[in-house]
Design a protein around this motif. Sequence first.
Motif, short mmCIF file in Angstrom:
data_model
loop_
_atom_site.label_atom_id
_atom_site.label_comp_id
_atom_site.label_asym_id
_atom_site.label_seq_id
_atom_site.Cartn_x
_atom_site.Cartn_y
_atom_site.Cartn_z
N ARG A 156 0.75 44.25 105.93
CA ARG A 156 1.29 45.52 106.38
C ARG A 156 2.72 45.72 105.91
N SER A 157 3.56 44.71 106.13
CA SER A 157 4.98 44.87 105.79
C SER A 157 5.20 44.96 104.28
N GLN A 160 9.20 41.79 106.39
CA GLN A 160 9.52 42.40 107.68
C GLN A 160 11.02 42.65 107.78
N GLU A 162 4.33 48.53 103.34
CA GLU A 162 5.33 49.47 103.85
C GLU A 162 6.63 49.39 103.06
N LEU A 208 12.69 50.97 108.51
CA LEU A 208 11.40 50.98 109.17
C LEU A 208 11.50 50.30 110.53
N SER A 209 10.67 50.72 111.47
CA SER A 209 10.69 50.12 112.80
C SER A 209 10.06 48.73 112.78
N ARG A 235 7.80 47.64 114.74
CA ARG A 235 6.35 47.79 114.88
C ARG A 235 5.71 48.19 113.55
N LYS A 236 6.39 49.03 112.79
CA LYS A 236 5.85 49.49 111.51
C LYS A 236 5.61 48.32 110.56
#
Length: 307
Positions: free
Chosen positions: A25-26, A275, A29, A283-284, A286-287
Amino acid sequence: MTEKYRKVAYYPGCALEGTGHAYNRSTKEVGKALGLELVELENWNCCGAMEVKNVDPKLQTFLSARNLKIAEDMGFDTVMAPCNGCYHNLKKAEYDLSHDAGSRETVAKLAAKSGDQPYEAGNVETIHALEWIRDAIGTDELHKRIKNSLNGLKIANYYGCMYTRPRHIFPEKDKGPGSESTSKPHFMDDLLAAAGAVNVEFPLKTACCGGAHTLSDSDTSTRLVLNILTTAEACGAEVIATECPTCHSGLEMHQIRAEKVLGKKTNVKILYFTQLLGMALGLSARKVGVNENFSESRDLLKAKGLG
């Protein structure tokens, strides 16, 4: 900056679709935030990281070569693999196909059985996520894009053993200024420093975490991880930054096990470098999947104005 790295084939590998989901995910993103494009390989397979190569190394070579062939057939000459095991195995397959006739013969036979053309060495370059970001954007440009500095967060950068070993399968490393080093890697240090972190002097950057022995010999893995954790703390680190899902999971799980089994408690937090970069890019938490980590770092991140 390397223009061709701005759009590359993406090989997530098995771990990033399981225990390493936060890394997957990270990474995606951060790519989006930087304007980089990842195109996931179609119908990719496991690279044969553990069990397969213990049974038949040449079968593992075929599995990795098949992924390289998929990238080639999709029109790419570069594939990015964030997992150290996958990165290592794709690089090793490239080396074996260049230097070993037996590997070429096995790959050709297995490809014929599946109705495919075999992959030929030299057609696709494999890069790691660290190389992808550092070479596609560059540290100077990355620094310009930081929206939320890491504010002097003290970090021990942990690369693990498969990012640099064995040296002969990484011919692009150790080429002097600008290249990665196998004895003292620095690409992660460079990226996080550009984001405002303070990199502590950490002598165990490439020490083994015992990831391959986690199930067969947990006690050894726990002791290896505890050595990494206590050394990072002794060096003044608040966070250990990782770039491998197996290493990351091992550090988290054995940090808990070291306290329960050995009575040894450590407080250093474990976060993927993507992250940390993601939060520095605005980015947050959680994101970028910080909530998926076992290592509870939210209080520290809030204290630093992150997340």
